[in-house]
Design an enzyme around this catalytic site. Structure first.
Site, short mmCIF file in Angstrom:
data_model
loop_
_atom_site.label_atom_id
_atom_site.label_comp_id
_atom_site.label_asym_id
_atom_site.label_seq_id
_atom_site.Cartn_x
_atom_site.Cartn_y
_atom_site.Cartn_z
N HIS A 171 -41.46 10.59 71.23
CA HIS A 171 -40.96 11.08 69.94
C HIS A 171 -42.13 11.65 69.15
O HIS A 171 -43.26 11.20 69.27
CB HIS A 171 -40.28 9.96 69.14
CG HIS A 171 -41.09 8.72 69.02
ND1 HIS A 171 -41.22 7.83 70.07
CD2 HIS A 171 -41.83 8.22 68.01
CE1 HIS A 171 -42.01 6.84 69.70
NE2 HIS A 171 -42.41 7.05 68.45
N ASP B 148 -36.92 8.16 60.11
CA ASP B 148 -37.55 6.91 60.54
C ASP B 148 -37.03 5.77 59.67
O ASP B 148 -36.90 5.91 58.45
CB ASP B 148 -39.08 7.02 60.43
CG ASP B 148 -39.77 5.93 61.22
OD1 ASP B 148 -40.42 6.26 62.24
OD2 ASP B 148 -39.67 4.74 60.84
N VAL C 207 -42.20 2.36 70.58
CA VAL C 207 -40.96 2.71 71.27
C VAL C 207 -41.34 3.65 72.42
O VAL C 207 -41.86 4.76 72.18
CB VAL C 207 -39.96 3.39 70.32
CG1 VAL C 207 -38.68 3.78 71.09
CG2 VAL C 207 -39.60 2.46 69.15
N ASN D 140 -47.87 9.09 68.98
CA ASN D 140 -48.61 7.93 69.44
C ASN D 140 -48.37 7.79 70.93
O ASN D 140 -47.22 7.68 71.37
CB ASN D 140 -48.15 6.67 68.70
CG ASN D 140 -48.44 6.75 67.21
OD1 ASN D 140 -49.46 7.28 66.80
ND2 ASN D 140 -47.53 6.25 66.39
N GLN E 267 -48.16 3.10 69.81
CA GLN E 267 -46.78 3.38 70.24
C GLN E 267 -46.01 2.08 70.40
O GLN E 267 -46.50 1.12 71.02
CB GLN E 267 -46.78 4.17 71.56
CG GLN E 267 -45.38 4.61 71.97
CD GLN E 267 -45.37 5.50 73.21
OE1 GLN E 267 -46.41 5.79 73.81
NE2 GLN E 267 -44.18 5.94 73.61
N HIS F 16 -43.50 12.29 65.36
CA HIS F 16 -43.34 11.94 63.96
C HIS F 16 -43.63 13.19 63.13
O HIS F 16 -44.69 13.82 63.29
CB HIS F 16 -44.36 10.88 63.53
CG HIS F 16 -44.23 9.56 64.21
ND1 HIS F 16 -43.66 8.46 63.60
CD2 HIS F 16 -44.60 9.14 65.45
CE1 HIS F 16 -43.69 7.42 64.41
NE2 HIS F 16 -44.27 7.80 65.55
P1 AMP Z 1 -44.13 4.62 67.47
O1 AMP Z 1 -44.82 3.42 66.84
O2 AMP Z 1 -44.96 5.86 67.48
O3 AMP Z 1 -43.58 4.25 68.83
O4 AMP Z 1 -42.92 4.95 66.51
C1 AMP Z 1 -41.69 4.30 66.59
C2 AMP Z 1 -41.01 4.57 65.27
O5 AMP Z 1 -39.64 4.27 65.42
C3 AMP Z 1 -41.54 3.72 64.11
O6 AMP Z 1 -42.05 4.58 63.09
C4 AMP Z 1 -40.32 2.93 63.67
O7 AMP Z 1 -40.26 2.74 62.28
C5 AMP Z 1 -39.18 3.79 64.19
N1 AMP Z 1 -37.95 3.09 64.43
C6 AMP Z 1 -37.77 1.89 65.03
N2 AMP Z 1 -36.47 1.56 65.07
C7 AMP Z 1 -35.80 2.58 64.49
C8 AMP Z 1 -34.41 2.84 64.22
N3 AMP Z 1 -33.46 1.97 64.58
N4 AMP Z 1 -34.09 3.98 63.57
C9 AMP Z 1 -35.05 4.85 63.20
N5 AMP Z 1 -36.36 4.67 63.43
C10 AMP Z 1 -36.73 3.55 64.06
#
Ligand code: AMP
Length: 118
Positions: free
Chosen positions: A100, A31, A96, A87, A94, A102
């Protein structure tokens, strides 16, 4: 044409990331903004916006993602204590919308999970 998600762009190597594991169904990356000493993301190659969008046909893939989470935890020496978080939806945090998992672990920290507020 739909826009590729951030994670699809990472999978396609259009955006750099620390790739820790990959197979024909998923990749695992660090992450970019870790919330714990170990914070990995298990990401299916096939984009699915949310866990709640999964169909019956996705059950084997979901099981595989869980297995990979355990496997990378073993590889990073945190298999005795880690948390798996998904999430699902904006109100659950959430950001993204490409499924995924975590994988969070407190390796090297004196704090317990609850002290670290994970
Ligand atoms: P969520 O909030 O559950 O959708 O998690 C998305 C995660 O993606 C967050 O923990 C971010 O820090 C992570 N994230 C966003 N951009 C990147 C990236 N370019 N490379 C790795 N992790 C990322």
């Amino acid at each position: 044409m739909t826009t590729a998600t951030l994670f699809t762009r990472i999978i396609n190597r259009e955006i750099p990331a620390d790739i820790l594991y990959q197979d024909d169904q998923c990749i695992v990356i660090n992450d970019i903004a870790p919330q714990a000493p170990v914070h990995m993301l298990v990401i299916p190659r096939q984009p699915m916006p949310r866990l709640s969008d999964a169909s019956q046909d996705d059950r084997a893939l979901l099981g595989h993602l869980m297995w990979v989470a355990g496997e990378v935890a073993r590889q990073h020496g945190v298999d005795d204590a880690f948390r798996l978080v998904v999430n699902n939806g904006e109100d659950a945090g959430q950001t993204v919308f490409h499924l995924h998992l975590h994988v969070l672990a407190n390796k090297g920290s004196d704090q317990t999970f609850s002290e670290a507020n994970l």
